[in-house]
Scaffold this motif. Sequence first.
Motif, short mmCIF file in Angstrom:
data_model
loop_
_atom_site.label_atom_id
_atom_site.label_comp_id
_atom_site.label_asym_id
_atom_site.label_seq_id
_atom_site.Cartn_x
_atom_site.Cartn_y
_atom_site.Cartn_z
N ASN A 69 32.12 31.96 40.64
CA ASN A 69 33.04 30.82 40.59
C ASN A 69 33.65 30.53 41.97
O ASN A 69 34.57 29.73 42.09
N ARG A 70 33.14 31.23 42.99
CA ARG A 70 33.56 31.10 44.40
C ARG A 70 34.98 31.61 44.67
O ARG A 70 35.54 31.32 45.71
N LYS A 71 35.52 32.35 43.74
CA LYS A 71 36.84 32.94 43.95
C LYS A 71 36.67 34.36 44.49
O LYS A 71 35.76 35.08 44.09
N GLU A 81 41.82 42.21 41.12
CA GLU A 81 43.04 41.46 41.31
C GLU A 81 42.70 40.09 41.91
O GLU A 81 41.89 40.00 42.84
N TYR A 82 43.32 39.06 41.35
CA TYR A 82 43.18 37.71 41.89
C TYR A 82 44.58 37.11 41.97
O TYR A 82 45.29 37.06 40.97
N GLU A 83 44.94 36.68 43.16
CA GLU A 83 46.27 36.11 43.40
C GLU A 83 47.37 37.02 42.84
O GLU A 83 48.26 36.59 42.12
N ASN A 84 47.25 38.31 43.17
CA ASN A 84 48.22 39.35 42.78
C ASN A 84 48.34 39.58 41.27
O ASN A 84 49.31 40.16 40.80
N LYS A 85 47.35 39.12 40.52
CA LYS A 85 47.33 39.36 39.07
C LYS A 85 46.10 40.20 38.73
O LYS A 85 45.00 39.91 39.19
N ILE A 86 46.30 41.23 37.92
CA ILE A 86 45.17 42.05 37.48
C ILE A 86 44.41 41.29 36.41
O ILE A 86 44.98 40.82 35.43
#
Length: 181
Positions: free
Chosen positions: A12-14, A76-81
């Motif tokens: 998803n390119r993240k 982790e993505y944007e400080n969220k697990i």
Amino acid sequence: MKFEPKQIILKNRKTVLIRQAAISDAENLLNCIKTYIPTSNFIPKLESEVTLTVDQEKEWINSFLVNDNSLLLVAEYENKIIGNIDATGSRRKIMEHTAVIGMGMLQEWQNIGLGTAFLSATIEWARNNPILELLWLQVYTDNELGVQLYQKMGFVANGIIPNFFKQNNTYFDNLTMTLTV
């Protein structure tokens, strides 16, 4: 044995950070698990069975930090697990060279490469671990995408236990798979 954090770009390119879980992650990780358990058809645990407190979650995380044949990773993505994988090494001396794998992630992060990244990181860590020789896991035979992923990563089927899981009066078979590291 320490794990070096890795940044992974998913389909998803993240960009996601895969790193070793820290005790300070307890509340965040528990919230993630409580979110993905009810949406999963292939994790043999009911929402009502996720009863750990934050302090108990801290103890669980610590068990991976103090045992050299075990590893707990989070994504982790944007400080969220958004997911986790663990390789739980056996505490029995005669089986300490083995570790069982468990993995889960939020639904919106499935089928975009996170499972592959998690497994790749865990297998690489296990291959560099002087204690571990064998990784193993159990998977519902109906979980075709999961079985394909594990086969792609080199796991081989060792046997099926029919009717191992029972949910809402429906039975599911359990496949055990192993990977020599």
